[in-house]
Structure formats: C-alpha cells, structure tokens
Design a protein around this motif. Structure first.
Motif, mmCIF file in Angstrom:
data_model
loop_
_atom_site.group_PDB
_atom_site.id
_atom_site.type_symbol
_atom_site.label_atom_id
_atom_site.label_comp_id
_atom_site.label_asym_id
_atom_site.label_seq_id
_atom_site.Cartn_x
_atom_site.Cartn_y
_atom_site.Cartn_z
ATOM 1 N N GLN A 1 17.403 39.555 -9.634
ATOM 2 C CA GLN A 1 19.010 39.788 -9.636
ATOM 3 C C GLN A 1 20.026 38.773 -9.733
ATOM 4 O OE1 GLN A 1 20.232 42.986 -9.619
ATOM 5 N NE2 GLN A 1 18.080 43.533 -9.686
ATOM 6 N N GLU A 2 19.182 37.454 -9.267
ATOM 7 C CA GLU A 2 20.057 36.161 -9.263
ATOM 8 C C GLU A 2 20.104 35.103 -10.295
ATOM 9 O OE1 GLU A 2 22.214 35.480 -6.485
ATOM 10 O OE2 GLU A 2 21.631 37.584 -5.841
ATOM 11 N N HIS A 3 18.869 35.364 -10.938
ATOM 12 C CA HIS A 3 18.866 33.959 -11.879
ATOM 13 C C HIS A 3 19.864 33.901 -12.989
ATOM 14 C CE1 HIS A 3 16.602 36.907 -14.353
ATOM 15 N NE2 HIS A 3 17.133 36.004 -15.652
ATOM 16 N N ALA A 4 20.375 34.986 -13.576
ATOM 17 C CA ALA A 4 21.458 35.076 -14.542
ATOM 18 C C ALA A 4 22.842 35.501 -13.991
ATOM 19 C CB ALA A 4 21.056 36.102 -15.698
ATOM 20 N N ALA A 5 23.094 35.628 -12.860
ATOM 21 C CA ALA A 5 24.166 36.044 -12.108
ATOM 22 C C ALA A 5 25.281 34.764 -12.012
ATOM 23 C CB ALA A 5 24.379 36.452 -10.530
ATOM 24 N N PRO A 6 26.575 35.011 -12.226
ATOM 25 C CA PRO A 6 27.534 33.710 -12.189
ATOM 26 C C PRO A 6 27.601 33.180 -10.711
ATOM 27 C CG PRO A 6 28.463 35.686 -13.221
ATOM 28 C CD PRO A 6 27.255 36.493 -12.586
ATOM 29 N N ASP A 7 27.572 31.965 -11.015
ATOM 30 C CA ASP A 7 27.646 31.071 -9.648
ATOM 31 C C ASP A 7 26.590 31.039 -8.791
ATOM 32 O OD1 ASP A 7 30.417 30.308 -10.106
ATOM 33 O OD2 ASP A 7 31.132 32.389 -9.190
ATOM 34 N N ALA A 8 25.495 31.541 -9.515
ATOM 35 C CA ALA A 8 24.109 31.833 -8.468
ATOM 36 C C ALA A 8 23.554 30.525 -8.229
ATOM 37 C CB ALA A 8 23.110 32.576 -9.285
ATOM 38 N N THR A 9 22.932 30.302 -7.035
ATOM 39 C CA THR A 9 22.154 29.233 -6.484
ATOM 40 C C THR A 9 20.664 29.351 -6.558
ATOM 41 O OG1 THR A 9 22.116 29.828 -4.088
ATOM 42 C CG2 THR A 9 24.199 28.394 -4.833
ATOM 43 N N ILE A 10 20.236 30.686 -7.052
ATOM 44 C CA ILE A 10 19.024 30.859 -7.122
ATOM 45 C C ILE A 10 18.611 30.960 -8.698
ATOM 46 C CG2 ILE A 10 16.993 32.351 -6.839
ATOM 47 C CD1 ILE A 10 18.170 33.172 -4.223
ATOM 48 N N ARG A 11 18.238 29.812 -9.319
ATOM 49 C CA ARG A 11 17.970 29.857 -10.826
ATOM 50 C C ARG A 11 16.712 29.965 -11.361
ATOM 51 N NH1 ARG A 11 22.672 31.385 -13.308
ATOM 52 N NH2 ARG A 11 24.614 30.165 -12.399
ATOM 53 N N THR A 12 15.860 29.597 -10.463
ATOM 54 C CA THR A 12 14.313 29.452 -10.766
ATOM 55 C C THR A 12 13.555 30.547 -9.795
ATOM 56 O OG1 THR A 12 13.700 27.570 -9.699
ATOM 57 C CG2 THR A 12 14.860 27.344 -11.962
ATOM 58 N N PHE A 13 12.294 30.921 -10.139
ATOM 59 C CA PHE A 13 11.420 31.336 -9.399
ATOM 60 C C PHE A 13 11.001 30.543 -8.258
ATOM 61 C CE2 PHE A 13 7.223 33.146 -8.138
ATOM 62 C CZ PHE A 13 7.734 34.448 -7.602
ATOM 63 N N GLY A 14 10.932 29.123 -8.330
ATOM 64 C CA GLY A 14 10.675 28.233 -7.270
ATOM 65 C C GLY A 14 11.546 28.534 -6.311
ATOM 66 N N ASP A 15 12.997 28.366 -6.833
ATOM 67 C CA ASP A 15 14.129 28.644 -5.732
ATOM 68 C C ASP A 15 14.126 29.831 -5.019
ATOM 69 O OD1 ASP A 15 15.228 26.183 -6.703
ATOM 70 O OD2 ASP A 15 16.493 27.326 -8.053
ATOM 71 N N ALA A 16 13.736 30.905 -5.586
ATOM 72 C CA ALA A 16 13.580 32.299 -5.173
ATOM 73 C C ALA A 16 12.298 32.393 -3.982
ATOM 74 C CB ALA A 16 13.260 33.296 -6.143
ATOM 75 N N VAL A 17 11.093 31.721 -4.526
ATOM 76 C CA VAL A 17 10.167 31.625 -3.437
ATOM 77 C C VAL A 17 10.559 30.568 -2.221
ATOM 78 C CG1 VAL A 17 7.870 30.423 -3.049
ATOM 79 C CG2 VAL A 17 8.478 31.741 -5.114
ATOM 80 N N TRP A 18 11.186 29.395 -2.440
ATOM 81 C CA TRP A 18 11.749 28.875 -1.261
ATOM 82 C C TRP A 18 12.581 29.493 -0.287
ATOM 83 C CZ3 TRP A 18 11.490 24.797 1.664
ATOM 84 C CH2 TRP A 18 12.504 24.231 2.624
#
Length: 218
Positions: A139-156
């Motif tokens: 949901q987040e990696h392609a959203a505008p102004d998102a801070t979760i850009r990679t799967f690593g960010d999502a895991v963290w």
C-alpha cells in the motif's frame, strides 16, 4: 455419530489441507507483492492461488458450521474463525495450529504450558510480522509522501509496531496502511501480554517451589 464427534473428525481431516492453503496463500501473496517484474500470467496465477486458498477456508468454515448444528450462533461462538475468513492476513496463523496436532499424532512429549505459550506467540509474531510488512509495503511504497519505500522499511516498521515501541521514523500514510497498523498494534499488545503473563506465572511458580522446599526456620 454425534455433532461433536463429526466436527472433531472434520477438524482432524482438514488440519493439514488448511495449513497448506495458508502457506500457499502466503507464498503467492509475497510473490505478487515483491516480484515487481512479474508477468501478467504470473500475476494471474498468484491471484488464482489467493482465491483458491480463500475458497478452501470458506469450505472449511461452511462445513464446520453445518456440522455444529448451532445455526447463527456458530458465528458468535467461533468469532476467531470468522475473522480469519474475512481478513486474509490472518490466514497464515492456521500453520501454528498444526504444531499441536502433529505432537498429538506422533505421541511426542508436549512442552510445558508456559513454553508452549512462548513458542506459539513467537510463531504468531513471525507470521503476522511478515504478512503485515507485505501488506504495508504493497500500500505504501508508491504512495505520495510515503516514508515506507522499500520492503526493508516495512519490516523495520512492523517490528517496531509489534514490539509496541513505535519510533516514528517511518509510518504509513494511506488509509489501508493505517488500518493494518491498528491491527498490528492490537496483535502486538495481545501477544506481548500473553508472553509477559506466562513468563511472570513461571517465575512465581519457581519462587513458590523454592519457598516450599526451603527447610523450616530459614
């Protein structure tokens, strides 16, 4: 054969198929989310696996509903199964239930209650964390102004959320991402409470036995 016996027989027969459906669901979902260069055929195949896994869970739910003879009350008395059927991200948790079934069938010594709580909570955290990270990343990696850009960010972010730490360096910005966050927060609190309570109970039991074994006058 009464309703309870038929229901138990059904549950024993469906344990492994439901666990396999859970693993297939998780695998297909992970490939669909993480494989950005996947062809249209591959995407369609993953979608077919996801739908098929849902059909297996729906069939199991319907079968146990009919065997129970409870009517509408079945939905209330089996609310967790209802939630798992409606929320796909919880389906991998069915894998945890197979662990106990395998121990029963093979006659192996079972872990103590406190140890089982910790093992089950650990497996649940791992499965929920992985599926939650996949959902948030999708949901987040392609959203505008998102801070979760990679799967690593999502895991963290998922680890911080399940641990109820919440650093705030990354956070979901989409409505679905925030909804997943609420669910992970609730699951994290519940699992952390279960582990903490079990560990505290174990410590109290150890100290109580030490007091009982202590010689009088000391």
């Amino acid at each position: 054969m009464d309703d309870d016996s038929r229901t138990q027989h059904w549950e024993r027969r469906t344990e492994v198929p439901l666990a396999m459906a859970s693993l297939l669901f998780l695998t297909a979902y992970a490939v669909r989310v993480l494989a950005h260069g996947l062809s249209a055929t591959g995407q369609a195949l993953c979608l077919a696996v996801l739908l098929a896994s849902w059909a297996v869970f729906a069939l199991d739910y319907t079968g146990r509903w009919r065997l129970s003879g409870e009517g509408v009350r079945f939905v209330r008395t089996h609310w967790l199964d209802t939630i798992v059927l409606l929320l796909p991200l919880l389906r991998p948790l069915r894998v945890v239930r197979v662990y106990e079934a395998v121990l029963h069938r093979r006659g192996r010594p079972r872990l103590a209650l406190h140890a089982r709580v910790i093992v089950y909570a650990g497996l649940s955290v791992a499965l929920l964390g992985f599926t939650g990270a996949l959902a948030v990343y999708q949901q987040e990696h392609a959203a505008p102004d998102a801070t979760i850009r990679t799967f690593g960010d999502a895991v963290w972010w998922t680890c911080a959320t399940l641990a109820t730490v919440g650093y705030g360096d990354v956070a979901p910005v989409t409505p679905v991402g925030r909804l997943v966050a609420v669910g992970l927060m609730a699951c994290g609190l519940a699992l952390l409470g279960a582990v903490t309570g079990s560990f505290s109970s174990w410590l109290l039991g150890v100290f109580s036995r030490e007091d009982d074994e202590r010689p009088p006058g000391r």
